[in-house]
Design a protein around this motif. Structure first.
Motif, short mmCIF file in Angstrom:
data_model
loop_
_atom_site.label_atom_id
_atom_site.label_comp_id
_atom_site.label_asym_id
_atom_site.label_seq_id
_atom_site.Cartn_x
_atom_site.Cartn_y
_atom_site.Cartn_z
N ASP A 12 0.83 -1.21 0.00
CA ASP A 12 0.00 0.00 0.00
C ASP A 12 0.86 1.26 0.00
O ASP A 12 1.69 1.44 0.89
CB ASP A 12 -0.92 0.01 1.22
CG ASP A 12 -1.94 -1.12 1.17
OD1 ASP A 12 -2.81 -1.08 0.29
OD2 ASP A 12 -1.84 -2.06 1.98
N GLY A 13 0.67 2.09 -1.00
CA GLY A 13 1.42 3.33 -1.10
C GLY A 13 2.74 3.18 -1.82
O GLY A 13 3.36 4.19 -2.17
N CYS A 161 18.87 -7.50 3.45
CA CYS A 161 17.69 -7.07 2.72
C CYS A 161 17.59 -5.55 2.65
O CYS A 161 17.96 -4.85 3.60
CB CYS A 161 16.41 -7.59 3.40
SG CYS A 161 16.23 -9.37 3.46
N VAL A 162 17.07 -5.09 1.55
CA VAL A 162 16.61 -3.71 1.41
C VAL A 162 15.09 -3.74 1.47
O VAL A 162 14.46 -4.64 0.91
CB VAL A 162 17.08 -3.11 0.07
CG1 VAL A 162 16.33 -1.81 -0.23
CG2 VAL A 162 18.57 -2.85 0.10
N ALA A 163 14.50 -2.78 2.16
CA ALA A 163 13.04 -2.66 2.20
C ALA A 163 12.64 -1.37 1.49
O ALA A 163 13.32 -0.35 1.60
CB ALA A 163 12.54 -2.64 3.64
N VAL A 164 11.52 -1.41 0.77
CA VAL A 164 11.01 -0.24 0.06
C VAL A 164 9.70 0.16 0.71
O VAL A 164 8.73 -0.60 0.68
CB VAL A 164 10.81 -0.53 -1.44
CG1 VAL A 164 10.37 0.73 -2.17
CG2 VAL A 164 12.09 -1.09 -2.06
N GLU A 165 9.66 1.35 1.28
CA GLU A 165 8.52 1.79 2.08
C GLU A 165 8.15 3.23 1.78
O GLU A 165 8.95 3.99 1.21
CB GLU A 165 8.86 1.68 3.58
CG GLU A 165 8.45 0.37 4.22
CD GLU A 165 6.94 0.25 4.42
OE1 GLU A 165 6.21 1.21 4.12
OE2 GLU A 165 6.51 -0.81 4.89
N ASP A 166 6.93 3.60 2.19
CA ASP A 166 6.46 4.97 2.00
C ASP A 166 5.99 5.63 3.28
O ASP A 166 6.12 6.85 3.44
CB ASP A 166 5.32 5.00 0.99
CG ASP A 166 4.06 4.32 1.52
OD1 ASP A 166 3.00 4.97 1.56
OD2 ASP A 166 4.14 3.14 1.90
N SER A 167 5.43 4.87 4.22
CA SER A 167 4.76 5.46 5.38
C SER A 167 5.67 5.50 6.60
O SER A 167 6.68 4.80 6.69
CB SER A 167 3.51 4.65 5.73
OG SER A 167 3.87 3.38 6.25
N SER A 168 5.28 6.32 7.57
CA SER A 168 6.05 6.43 8.81
C SER A 168 6.17 5.09 9.51
O SER A 168 7.27 4.66 9.88
CB SER A 168 5.38 7.45 9.75
OG SER A 168 5.36 8.74 9.18
#
Length: 215
Positions: A12-13, A161-168
């Motif tokens: 999501d996002g 790992c790399v994580a791809v995120e958008d939210s706080s």
């Protein structure tokens, strides 16, 4: 620095522009069932597991049990997705591009039903070695449980790992799991400055996400 072995996406996002849909659906549901939406409700909901946000909506005065709330909201979300899948710009290309370079996983706060609907509709299901819903772990974001479970299912160390995120809450979750975090902030729902400070890199969009960004 060597390239990371794996990349774990939020849904999501990041891959689907669902936050406006979630907000619209849940706002309407709360209003229809006697609750009162608060100014900070949307930001608090982002990253919560299904059980957590259903309980929170109940606390806003919705005259239904949390299980009924979850069922009703998820059914409405699935119907909206069937009408139109709001994929983020560059999402499909980014996933396919990275799947040739690294093992991919997904750690989402969405229920399993919606994860499967999105990935099947986008033709991306086969790109992911593991997908995790926070329904399947003890705690939702900002706790690290979903990201840790994704790493476990992929058979890699979280530190690789790399994580791809958008939210706080998503940024906090991936960081707490020990992953390097790439932030791709959503223009309508930007993360809090303290959460964004946890990011290893901040990208303007998924078009900028390639193998070089993982190294």
């Amino acid at each position: 620095m060597l390239a990371m072995r794996a990349c774990v996406f939020d849904l999501d996002g990041v891959l689907v522009d669902s936050e406006p849909v979630w907000e619209e659906v849940r706002r309407a549901f709360v209003a229809e069932h006697g609750g009162a939406w608060q100014p900070d409700t949307q930001s608090r909901l982002m990253g919560m597991s299904t059980a957590e946000w259903a309980a929170y909506l109940h606390s806003l005065g919705v005259r239904m049990e949390p299980g009924e709330i979850a069922k009703g909201v998820v059914e409405r979300m699935a119907a909206r997705y069937r009408d139109e899948m709001p994929l983020m710009p560059g999402a499909v290309a980014a996933v396919r591009r990275l799947s040739a370079q690294a093992t991919l996983g997904l750690a989402s706060s969405s229920p399993r039903t919606l994860i499967d609907v999105v990935l099947d509709a986008a033709g991306l299901a086969e790109c992911f070695a593991a997908t995790v819903s926070t329904e399947e772990v003890a705690r939702g974001k900002p706790a690290p449980d979903g990201y840790l479970e994704a790493a476990r299912r992929m058979g890699v160390d979280p530190g690789d790992c790399v994580a791809v995120e958008d939210s706080s809450n998503g940024l906090r979750s991936a960081y707490a799991a020990g992953m390097r975090v790439i932030a791709v902030p959503h223009p309508r729902y930007p993360p809090a400055p303290d959460a964004l400070d946890l990011a290893w890199q901040v990208l303007p969009g998924l078009d900028a996400l390639d193998a070089d960004a993982l190294s």
